[in-house]
Design a protein around this motif. Structure first.
Motif, PDB file in Angstrom:
ATOM      1  N   VAL A 383     -49.124  45.475 146.517  1.00  0.00           N
ATOM      2  CA  VAL A 383     -49.352  46.831 147.039  1.00  0.00           C
ATOM      3  C   VAL A 383     -48.749  46.919 148.436  1.00  0.00           C
ATOM      4  N   TRP A 384     -47.982  48.021 148.670  1.00  0.00           N
ATOM      5  CA  TRP A 384     -47.361  48.179 149.990  1.00  0.00           C
ATOM      6  C   TRP A 384     -47.523  49.624 150.472  1.00  0.00           C
ATOM      7  N   PRO A 385     -47.967  49.834 151.710  1.00  0.00           N
ATOM      8  CA  PRO A 385     -48.102  51.219 152.233  1.00  0.00           C
ATOM      9  C   PRO A 385     -46.762  51.949 152.199  1.00  0.00           C
ATOM     10  N   GLU A 386     -46.792  53.173 151.735  1.00  0.00           N
ATOM     11  CA  GLU A 386     -45.540  53.905 151.538  1.00  0.00           C
ATOM     12  C   GLU A 386     -44.802  54.176 152.837  1.00  0.00           C
ATOM     13  N   HIS A 387     -45.512  54.293 153.981  1.00  0.00           N
ATOM     14  CA  HIS A 387     -44.826  54.580 155.221  1.00  0.00           C
ATOM     15  C   HIS A 387     -44.133  53.344 155.800  1.00  0.00           C
ATOM     16  N   PHE A 388     -44.317  52.170 155.140  1.00  0.00           N
ATOM     17  CA  PHE A 388     -43.598  50.956 155.548  1.00  0.00           C
ATOM     18  C   PHE A 388     -42.521  50.587 154.544  1.00  0.00           C
ATOM     19  N   ILE A 389     -42.154  51.547 153.693  1.00  0.00           N
ATOM     20  CA  ILE A 389     -41.112  51.318 152.688  1.00  0.00           C
ATOM     21  C   ILE A 389     -39.872  52.102 153.084  1.00  0.00           C
ATOM     22  N   VAL A 390     -38.733  51.398 153.142  1.00  0.00           N
ATOM     23  CA  VAL A 390     -37.463  52.020 153.522  1.00  0.00           C
ATOM     24  C   VAL A 390     -36.493  51.895 152.362  1.00  0.00           C
ATOM     25  N   LYS A 391     -35.867  52.995 151.970  1.00  0.00           N
ATOM     26  CA  LYS A 391     -34.891  52.944 150.876  1.00  0.00           C
ATOM     27  C   LYS A 391     -33.635  52.235 151.334  1.00  0.00           C
ATOM     28  N   SER A 392     -33.141  51.361 150.538  1.00  0.00           N
ATOM     29  CA  SER A 392     -31.980  50.575 150.935  1.00  0.00           C
ATOM     30  C   SER A 392     -30.706  51.388 151.002  1.00  0.00           C
ATOM     31  N   ASN A 393     -30.605  52.479 150.228  1.00  0.00           N
ATOM     32  CA  ASN A 393     -29.395  53.313 150.274  1.00  0.00           C
ATOM     33  C   ASN A 393     -29.481  54.428 151.294  1.00  0.00           C
TER      34      ASN A 393
END
Length: 404
Positions: A383-393
């Motif tokens: 599980v990962w908080p969405e505000h700490f997820i960065v799209k690679s493209n």
């Protein structure tokens, strides 16, 4: 309203004060408060109200001076008692008489008389004013403001018999009529207030604090719609064009805002809060509209599940630049919101860790008895908080009102 201001100034201000500056502040505030009990006006007009009270108070004292002092100089015994019906105390009247008969006041009065003589074209509108007079003669006016101002000024100087008194005034009126004729025949080009019909006919420039033929409280800046250098020229064509373009851009921006608001309400995202610094936080949950622009960056208002499903992402901690792992998003929909037998935390997304950048970094949401660090979780769903997820493209999307 002006009459009521006059009543207040006569009732609230003692005539023993030498001038307006000597009137106590609390008395002026009392006039403003009493005025507001009867008339509903904006507070920005307070200065204008008190200025009018000052004028009415001075006119009142002038009336008393002419009627009950100057006319009775040959009967000094009659100056001892205040005039009846005015509500003036004997002490105030005595102070007033002494002041009006002093050498300083006589000298000041003579100076004002000389200034008054300089007004060789006095209007004959009494208390009516230009604005109300313009309403009376509306049938004689046209759609040209420059012509109307000259007509109002001219007709405002007719005497009771409907004639212009004095050769000088008659000459100016004839010039006004000639310039009006030229203007209507398109032979006269007006470049600005300096070349206006009234200015040309009177052969004197407009006063910096008022506009002739218009009335009180209207300054050249307001009437001619120009800045401090209004004497030189009118608003240029270029400035008008820039103004129209600015208005068009504002209108387009308003349209985009309204479109965004409509989308928000359609999708149930009605919670908009504004903090004390004027910033907004907008909930844009589960939106499927597109083609929104902001600062030339394409923005897609979409569901986070649809965008991130199966996408390669970078996982971060304490900021978007601190990447600790790479993985693939495995989103959940409907009732499938469980992970490792427990409910999926709010604002979190299931991610399969493919590669660890910093193996020793603790998981933000550890798996009890199984995985505690990034290195332990490679190949595992976490599980990962969405505000700490960065799209690679680096595709720009809006999640919960934030630009990611």
């Amino acid at each position: 309203m002006q009459s009521y201001i006059g009543v207040l100034s006569r009732e609230k201000i003692r005539i023993s004060y030498k001038n307006w500056k000597r009137v106590p502040t609390d008395v002026k505030e009392l006039i403003w408060e009493s005025f507001n009990l009867t008339y509903n006006v904006d507070t920005t007009w307070k200065k204008g109200c008190l200025k009018s009270a000052n004028n009415k108070w001075r006119q009142y004292k002038t009336h008393l001076t002419r009627t009950f002092i100057l006319s009775k100089l040959d009967k000094p015994e009659e100056l001892n008692e205040p005039p009846t019906g005015y509500g003036i105390s004997k002490d105030d009247w005595s102070s007033f008489v002494i002041n009006r008969m002093s050498d300083d006041f006589i000298r000041l009065s003579d100076q004002q008389k000389e200034r008054r003589k300089m007004n060789i074209y006095p209007h004959r509108l009494a208390r009516k004013g230009y604005a109300r007079f313009a309403e009376e003669i509306a049938a004689e006016l046209c759609d040209d403001d420059e012509i109307n101002r000259a007509i109002i000024w001219k007709k405002g100087r007719l005497n009771k018999e409907g004639r212009f008194e004095g050769d000088d005034l008659t000459e100016r009126v004839d010039k006004i009529d000639a310039y009006i004729q030229e203007k209507q025949e398109r032979k006269l080009k007006i470049e600005g207030p300096k070349d206006g019909i009234l200015t040309k006919a009177l052969e004197t420039e407009e006063h910096a604090g008022r506009v002739r033929g218009i009335g009180g409280h209207i300054t050249p800046t307001i009437y001619f719609n120009v800045g401090r250098n209004w004497k030189g020229s009118d608003v240029s064509t270029e400035h008008k064009r820039e103004l129209m373009e600015a208005k068009k851009k504002i209108s387009e921006q308003d349209a985009r805002i309204k479109k965004l608001e409509a989308i928000m309400y359609k999708n149930g995202a009605c919670d908009m809060s504004i903090d004390d610094k004027g910033s907004c936080s907008e909930k844009l949950n589960q939106m499927n509209e597109s083609d929104m622009k902001h600062d030339d960056v394409e923005l897609q208002i979409v569901s986070k599940f649809d965008v991130l499903q199966g996408k390669q992402v970078a996982l971060t901690v304490e900021g978007s630049k601190n990447i600790v792992a790479y993985g693939t998003v495995v989103c959940v929909k409907g009732e499938d919101k469980m992970i490792h037998g427990v409910p999926l935390p709010h604002n979190c997304i299931r991610v399969s860790i493919d590669e660890a950048v910093d193996k020793s970094t603790p998981l933000l949401v550890p798996i009890p008895s199984e995985c505690e660090t990034i290195g332990d979780a490679v190949g595992t769903l976490v599980v990962w908080p969405e505000h700490f997820i960065v799209k690679s493209n680096e595709v720009h999307v809006i999640f919960d009102g934030k630009l990611n």
